[in-house]
Design an enzyme around this catalytic site. Sequence first.
Site, PDB file in Angstrom:
ATOM      1  N   ARG A  74       0.652  -1.357  -0.100  1.00 42.87           N
ATOM      2  CA  ARG A  74      -0.175  -0.013   0.145  1.00 42.87           C
ATOM      3  C   ARG A  74       0.716   1.145  -0.074  1.00 42.87           C
ATOM      4  NH1 ARG A  74      -4.767   1.593   4.127  1.00 42.87           N
ATOM      5  NH2 ARG A  74      -3.072   1.505   5.764  1.00 42.87           N
ATOM      6  N   ASP A  88       9.234  -0.657  -9.464  1.00 42.61           N
ATOM      7  CA  ASP A  88      10.927  -1.194  -9.909  1.00 42.61           C
ATOM      8  C   ASP A  88      11.311  -2.074  -8.731  1.00 42.61           C
ATOM      9  OD1 ASP A  88      10.524   0.289 -12.468  1.00 42.61           O
ATOM     10  OD2 ASP A  88      11.983   1.676 -11.927  1.00 42.61           O
ATOM     11  N   GLU A 152     -12.902   5.118   0.518  1.00 38.82           N
ATOM     12  CA  GLU A 152     -12.698   5.335   1.936  1.00 38.82           C
ATOM     13  C   GLU A 152     -13.462   6.720   1.965  1.00 38.82           C
ATOM     14  OE1 GLU A 152      -8.627   4.181   3.709  1.00 38.82           O
ATOM     15  OE2 GLU A 152      -8.040   5.330   1.917  1.00 38.82           O
ATOM     16  N   ASP A 178     -11.205   4.716   7.676  1.00 38.81           N
ATOM     17  CA  ASP A 178     -11.412   6.085   7.308  1.00 38.81           C
ATOM     18  C   ASP A 178     -13.024   6.220   6.638  1.00 38.81           C
ATOM     19  OD1 ASP A 178      -8.956   7.635   7.003  1.00 38.81           O
ATOM     20  OD2 ASP A 178      -8.242   5.854   6.085  1.00 38.81           O
TER      21      ASP A 178
END
Length: 256
Positions: A74, A88, A152, A178
């Site tokens: 996340r 990457d 959220e 949230d």
Amino acid sequence: MLERVNGLKRALAAGTPAIGVWCSLATPLTTEVIAGSGADWLLIDGEHSPNDLRSIVAQLQAAGAYPTCEPAVRLPSDDPNLIKQIMDGGARSLMVPNVRTADQARTIVAAMTYAPGGFRGFSVGHRANAFGRIRNYHATAREQQLLAVQVECETGVANAAAIAAVPGVDALFVGPGDLSTNMGAMGNPSAPQVQASIAQVLKAARSQGKAAGILAPQQADAERYLKAGFTMVAVGSDLGLLARGSDDLVARFKPR
């Protein structure tokens, strides 16, 4: 060399429940313990945990020893530069917080995608392509990538179906903390209006053939959400397990 199949993406596409655990302690050792637990996926949290690029990469390396557990990351935001760096570094399953509109979701997908479909920066060799060893990685990278966008707030709920319809979005993931806070019910995801919004997100995801996910550390909640049709379900966290386990252990030896 071929890239390993993303088991989480395959399970969600098939409608198969995938059980996950949040990793908030920001250390490779605890993430390695969770990866070996039999969980289908784990979430390395870069939003509310003291992680940076190096600590996230180290945890991806630790989790890599357990190929049946897909590590997702996340991000703290939808910043394209962060997306590029984390990808990457080897993350191919991403969760992005507080996605509110379909346009925002499209930009996130573009940030994950090489040109001409997107604008992910090109690098010949990095951890994501085994330092240049994965054959045709740049042409096929999207095949094993997964994007879960978090809903959220009320705006995100209202736009959930449009967000789910964006190609490249694999799952809508409810952030109950949230969402309840933004709906005036801080700390109470069970409030009727919050539960109605959670059900609305599930319906929106399923209407577009996408998966729905949620964090549900209480067993009864997790079982209820799984029964309702959520398939990407996080059932606890390393932090919660350690805190509750240590509390319970010490309490056994304290005078009553």
